[in-house]
Enzyme design. Structure first.
Site, PDB file in Angstrom:
ATOM      1  N   ARG A 163       0.847  -1.193   0.000  1.00 33.24           N
ATOM      2  CA  ARG A 163       0.000   0.000   0.000  1.00 33.24           C
ATOM      3  C   ARG A 163       0.881   1.242   0.000  1.00 33.24           C
ATOM      4  NH1 ARG A 163      -2.321  -0.313   6.200  1.00 33.24           N
ATOM      5  NH2 ARG A 163      -0.318  -0.382   7.240  1.00 33.24           N
ATOM      6  N   SER A 241       5.271  -2.354 -17.254  1.00 35.73           N
ATOM      7  CA  SER A 241       4.340  -1.233 -17.097  1.00 35.73           C
ATOM      8  C   SER A 241       3.099  -1.681 -16.316  1.00 35.73           C
ATOM      9  CB  SER A 241       3.950  -0.694 -18.475  1.00 35.73           C
ATOM     10  OG  SER A 241       2.881   0.187 -18.354  1.00 35.73           O
ATOM     11  N   CYS A 370      12.953   1.382  -0.203  1.00 37.69           N
ATOM     12  CA  CYS A 370      11.873   1.266   0.790  1.00 37.69           C
ATOM     13  C   CYS A 370      11.647  -0.235   0.984  1.00 37.69           C
ATOM     14  CB  CYS A 370      10.645   1.979   0.241  1.00 37.69           C
ATOM     15  SG  CYS A 370       9.039   1.232   0.556  1.00 37.69           S
ATOM     16  N   CYS A 373       8.362  -1.751  -0.255  1.00 35.60           N
ATOM     17  CA  CYS A 373       8.272  -1.717  -1.726  1.00 35.60           C
ATOM     18  C   CYS A 373       9.215  -2.758  -2.317  1.00 35.60           C
ATOM     19  CB  CYS A 373       8.648  -0.346  -2.265  1.00 35.60           C
ATOM     20  SG  CYS A 373       7.876   1.023  -1.395  1.00 35.60           S
TER      21      CYS A 373
HETATM   22  C1  LIG Z   1       9.756  -1.524  -7.361  1.00 36.55           C
HETATM   23  C2  LIG Z   1       8.988  -0.386  -6.711  1.00 36.55           C
HETATM   24  C3  LIG Z   1       7.969  -0.684  -5.817  1.00 36.55           C
HETATM   25  C4  LIG Z   1       7.254   0.353  -5.215  1.00 36.55           C
HETATM   26  N1  LIG Z   1       6.274   0.040  -4.310  1.00 36.55           N
HETATM   27  C5  LIG Z   1       5.602   1.032  -3.704  1.00 36.55           C
HETATM   28  C6  LIG Z   1       4.612   0.742  -2.701  1.00 36.55           C
HETATM   29  O1  LIG Z   1       4.363  -0.423  -2.358  1.00 36.55           O
HETATM   30  N2  LIG Z   1       3.965   1.792  -2.116  1.00 36.55           N
HETATM   31  C7  LIG Z   1       4.249   3.099  -2.456  1.00 36.55           C
HETATM   32  O2  LIG Z   1       3.637   4.000  -1.897  1.00 36.55           O
HETATM   33  N3  LIG Z   1       5.176   3.393  -3.399  1.00 36.55           N
HETATM   34  C8  LIG Z   1       5.852   2.409  -4.014  1.00 36.55           C
HETATM   35  N4  LIG Z   1       6.806   2.717  -4.941  1.00 36.55           N
HETATM   36  C9  LIG Z   1       6.948   4.100  -5.384  1.00 36.55           C
HETATM   37  C10 LIG Z   1       5.891   4.423  -6.480  1.00 36.55           C
HETATM   38  O3  LIG Z   1       5.902   3.439  -7.508  1.00 36.55           O
HETATM   39  C11 LIG Z   1       6.147   5.765  -7.162  1.00 36.55           C
HETATM   40  O4  LIG Z   1       7.468   5.798  -7.645  1.00 36.55           O
HETATM   41  C12 LIG Z   1       5.944   6.954  -6.228  1.00 36.55           C
HETATM   42  O5  LIG Z   1       4.631   6.930  -5.717  1.00 36.55           O
HETATM   43  C13 LIG Z   1       6.146   8.296  -6.978  1.00 36.55           C
HETATM   44  O6  LIG Z   1       5.201   8.373  -8.017  1.00 36.55           O
HETATM   45  P1  LIG Z   1       5.309   9.380  -9.220  1.00 36.55           P
HETATM   46  O7  LIG Z   1       4.006  10.067  -9.352  1.00 36.55           O
HETATM   47  O8  LIG Z   1       6.523  10.242  -9.080  1.00 36.55           O
HETATM   48  O9  LIG Z   1       5.449   8.479 -10.523  1.00 36.55           O
HETATM   49  P2  LIG Z   1       6.090   7.045 -10.654  1.00 36.55           P
HETATM   50  O10 LIG Z   1       5.066   6.018 -10.370  1.00 36.55           O
HETATM   51  O11 LIG Z   1       7.380   6.993  -9.904  1.00 36.55           O
HETATM   52  O12 LIG Z   1       6.391   6.970 -12.210  1.00 36.55           O
HETATM   53  C14 LIG Z   1       7.506   7.648 -12.784  1.00 36.55           C
HETATM   54  C15 LIG Z   1       7.181   7.933 -14.227  1.00 36.55           C
HETATM   55  O13 LIG Z   1       6.967   6.687 -14.887  1.00 36.55           O
HETATM   56  C16 LIG Z   1       5.944   6.811 -15.869  1.00 36.55           C
HETATM   57  N5  LIG Z   1       4.910   5.854 -15.525  1.00 36.55           N
HETATM   58  C17 LIG Z   1       4.114   5.824 -14.436  1.00 36.55           C
HETATM   59  N6  LIG Z   1       3.347   4.741 -14.447  1.00 36.55           N
HETATM   60  C18 LIG Z   1       3.658   4.054 -15.560  1.00 36.55           C
HETATM   61  C19 LIG Z   1       3.205   2.850 -16.121  1.00 36.55           C
HETATM   62  N7  LIG Z   1       2.303   2.088 -15.523  1.00 36.55           N
HETATM   63  N8  LIG Z   1       3.737   2.447 -17.283  1.00 36.55           N
HETATM   64  C20 LIG Z   1       4.681   3.170 -17.899  1.00 36.55           C
HETATM   65  N9  LIG Z   1       5.169   4.321 -17.403  1.00 36.55           N
HETATM   66  C21 LIG Z   1       4.665   4.761 -16.253  1.00 36.55           C
HETATM   67  C22 LIG Z   1       5.512   8.237 -15.840  1.00 36.55           C
HETATM   68  O14 LIG Z   1       6.303   8.937 -16.777  1.00 36.55           O
HETATM   69  C23 LIG Z   1       5.874   8.701 -14.461  1.00 36.55           C
HETATM   70  O15 LIG Z   1       6.068  10.071 -14.411  1.00 36.55           O
HETATM   71  C24 LIG Z   1       7.556   1.701  -5.531  1.00 36.55           C
HETATM   72  C25 LIG Z   1       8.596   1.998  -6.428  1.00 36.55           C
HETATM   73  C26 LIG Z   1       9.308   0.978  -7.005  1.00 36.55           C
HETATM   74  C27 LIG Z   1      10.451   1.315  -7.945  1.00 36.55           C
END
Ligand SMILES: Cc1cc2nc3c(=O)[nH]c(=O)nc-3n(C[C@H](O)[C@H](O)[C@H](O)COP(=O)(O)OP(=O)(O)OC[C@H]3O[C@@H](n4cnc5c(N)ncnc54)[C@H](O)[C@@H]3O)c2cc1C
Length: 558
Positions: A163, A241, A370, A373
């Site tokens: 979460r 993705s 994290c 994560c």
């Molecule tokens: C392996 C991993 C596990 C994680 N688990 C958690 C968790 O359990 N709980 C938590 O709160 N956070 C988790 N995080 C962090 C979370 O995924 C985001 O990185 C964080 O919330 C910041 O989000 P953001 O809006 O900056 O975009 P992010 O989700 O970091 O995305 C970065 C960029 O990727 C692109 N993007 C976004 N989604 C997609 C997609 N589906 N397909 C293709 N491109 C895409 C967009 O350009 C976006 O700006 C995890 C990160 C990683 C690397």
């Protein structure tokens, strides 16, 4: 021209399934999945190396998440877990390990017979565990040392829900960037279209900027545009993705309000990260299709699988539940057709490349700053790795002769399917909440009934009359397809057309201006890279390849 073995258009009918079919399958599988992952010890406990592995790609000390929500509750008191899995019991295997046949011997033995270690006196001899932590060349994942007694940690997946954790910023972004970078398959592999090479070069250029600490603008666009790629490459992208989108769904579903200190379903988060990006949602469904197919395909193999918790009654029950799940998955629609992938002998390199890249994604999980994560990242990459192994290395009709499926792989596969299943559930509810404005749907327990529309679609599908728009097309559209507009779309008015064109001209103008502003930085980056190459040359050490190129954005990227 792409030299991929597969003509994307030829397999559409085999590898297509509709949203409503998958939602119906989800409604059927969900109770069984829930039961397995929440109620059985076998699937609730996962042993992995959570803290002891350094990020193999960069120094990640500064990107650690210190929030309480990022922490994982590991099991300190091992009496909470079935005796047979305890480190103490596992350490007895070290003795057996001495008799473990060497690599050469192992090649001689029927290669796919499960490696079995018989345990000490206090364990029933018929109950065996496999403890082979060495990487098999057919694995798509790096095994996480389940067999290395004392090295890993036991974690209850039930008590460490995936979460919102607050992990974000450059650390998280860097991991996602690196994961998507794995999708730039080598120029040597047999696709080689100029456009994909350009995309690869563009990605490399992006990396040059990152290396020099130039933070690029987060424009909200997906990190890797899906253009002119072959099916295998596109599948790779969709898996990562879809995993990313599923993680986003879970963090939106259980979001933490820091002001009130409460957890809630964050509809705005869903709108921003998923609703406005239908392709991300489609990738979640794609993963659901892929994972259910893998479970269905493993049905026969699971018949002879030994479930081992030390309690024969519980083991019997667990096995029945797993077989029931696989039966249901097999009885559902044919969700994914793996037989059309990696078929041409000319693409064997591509398969190797695909596997290695997926292994790198699994290694990248050690860079996640994290703990929680990282835990779920590891479980899910292992789950997709297991699914790919079943899809591409298993023979569906054989049970004893397939490559061995480790306990961690099976646990990861089922838990990953449960995660994606939960995402499908959450997305359905979020979608209804956004479309109707009725937030009470978010509190409905269990899967939503398939709606009238979806039902009609499903019936139409059964009668072979599903319309193209209802269907999830998992294949590549070529450029002509991309330009095609579905005829049923409403016609735009003249003023809409005008403003759309105006918007395009305006964005192009801004793009040109932006590229002029960025030019000095690009030149500086190129200069630094050339100096670096010169310096290496002067020192007599290997000169790194040039990794810059210019990328001309498509209409969508403007
Ligand atoms: C392996 C991993 C596990 C994680 N688990 C958690 C968790 O359990 N709980 C938590 O709160 N956070 C988790 N995080 C962090 C979370 O995924 C985001 O990185 C964080 O919330 C910041 O989000 P953001 O809006 O900056 O975009 P992010 O989700 O970091 O995305 C970065 C960029 O990727 C692109 N993007 C976004 N989604 C997609 C997609 N589906 N397909 C293709 N491109 C895409 C967009 O350009 C976006 O700006 C995890 C990160 C990683 C690397």
């Amino acid at each position: 021209e792409s030299q991929c073995a597969i003509d994307p258009n030829s397999i559409v009918s085999d590898a297509c399934t509709s949203y409503s079919d998958l939602e119906r399958l989800h409604a059927q599988l969900e109770p069984a999945l829930d039961d397995l992952t929440q109620q059985t010890d076998f699937f609730a406990y996962y042993r992995l190396n959570l803290y002891n592995k350094a990020c193999p790609f960069w120094n990640d000390e500064n990107s650690m998440c210190g929030n309480r929500a990022c922490a994982v509750d590991t099991i300190e008191d091992e009496s909470a877990i079935p005796p047979i899995w305890r480190a103490e019991e596992l350490s007895k295997l070290e003795g057996a390990r001495a008799k473990h046949p060497g690599r050469a011997q192992r090649r001689e033995r029927p290669s796919n017979r499960p490696l079995q270690y018989q345990l000490g006196e206090n364990v029933d001899e018929s109950c065996v565990v496999e403890e082979d932590d060495e990487c098999d060349e057919r694995d798509y994942c790096i095994p996480d040392d389940e067999g290395a007694a004392g090295k890993g940690d036991y974690v209850s997946l039930v008590n460490n829900t995936e979460r919102y954790t607050g992990y974000s910023g450059m650390g998280a972004r860097q991991v996602w960037d690196a994961i998507y970078k794995e999708n730039c398959f080598s120029a040597k592999s047999p696709r080689g279209s100029l456009r994909s090479k350009t995309l690869q070069a563009a990605q490399n250029l992006k990396n040059v900027f990152q290396e020099y600490g130039r933070q690029h603008v987060d424009d909200g666009e997906d990190l890797y545009p899906l253009d002119d790629e072959c099916l295998e490459q596109r599948a790779f992208y969709r898996i990562v993705s879809g995993m990313h989108a599923s993680i986003s769904t879970h963090l939106c579903w259980e979001y933490f309000n820091q002001t009130t200190g409460t957890w809630f379903h964050n509809v705005d988060c869903y709108k921003e990260r998923l609703h406005t990006h239908p392709e991300r949602v489609s990738n979640i469904y794609f993963n659901y299709a892929l994972l259910t197919r893998a479970v269905a395909k493993a049905r026969k193999h699971l018949e002879s699988y030994t479930f081992c918790s030390g309690d024969p009654e519980q083991d019997f029950e667990t096995k029945q539940k797993v077989l029931a799940l696989a039966d249901k998955a097999a009885a559902g629609p044919h969700t994914f057709d793996e037989s059309v992938m990696f078929q041409d002998p000319g693409v064997m390199d591509l398969k190797e490349d695909f596997r290695n890249r997926f292994r790198n994604v699994s290694r990248l999980m050690d860079c996640v700053g994290c703990d929680k994560c990282r835990l779920w990242g590891k479980v899910q990459t292992a789950g997709y790795g297991a699914a790919l192994k079943i899809l591409f290395e298993f023979d569906e009709d054989k049970n004893g002769e397939n490559p061995h499926l480790r306990r961690t792989e099976l646990v990861a596969l089922v838990n990953t399917l449960a995660r994606v299943s939960h995402s499908v559930d959450a997305i359905q509810k979020f979608r209804v909440a956004v479309n109707t404005g009725d937030l009470s749907v978010l509190d409905v327990q269990g899967p939503l009934p398939v709606t009238g529309d979806s039902q009609a679609q499903a019936e139409a599908h059964e009668q072979g009359t599903t319309s193209a728009e209802d269907t999830l097309d998992f294949e590549f559209l070529d450029d002509d397809d991309l330009d095609e507009q579905p005829t049923s779309l409403p016609q735009r008015t003249f003023s809409e057309e005008f403003w759309m064109e105006w918007d395009l001209v305006w964005r192009t103008y801004r793009m040109v201006l932006r590229s002029w502003i960025e030019m000095p930085f690009k030149l500086f980056a190129i200069f630094v890279m050339e100096m670096n190459r010169l310096w290496n040359y002067w020192l007599g050490i290997p000169v790194p390849d040039r990794s810059w190129d210019f990328h001309f954005p498509s209409r969508d990227e403007l």
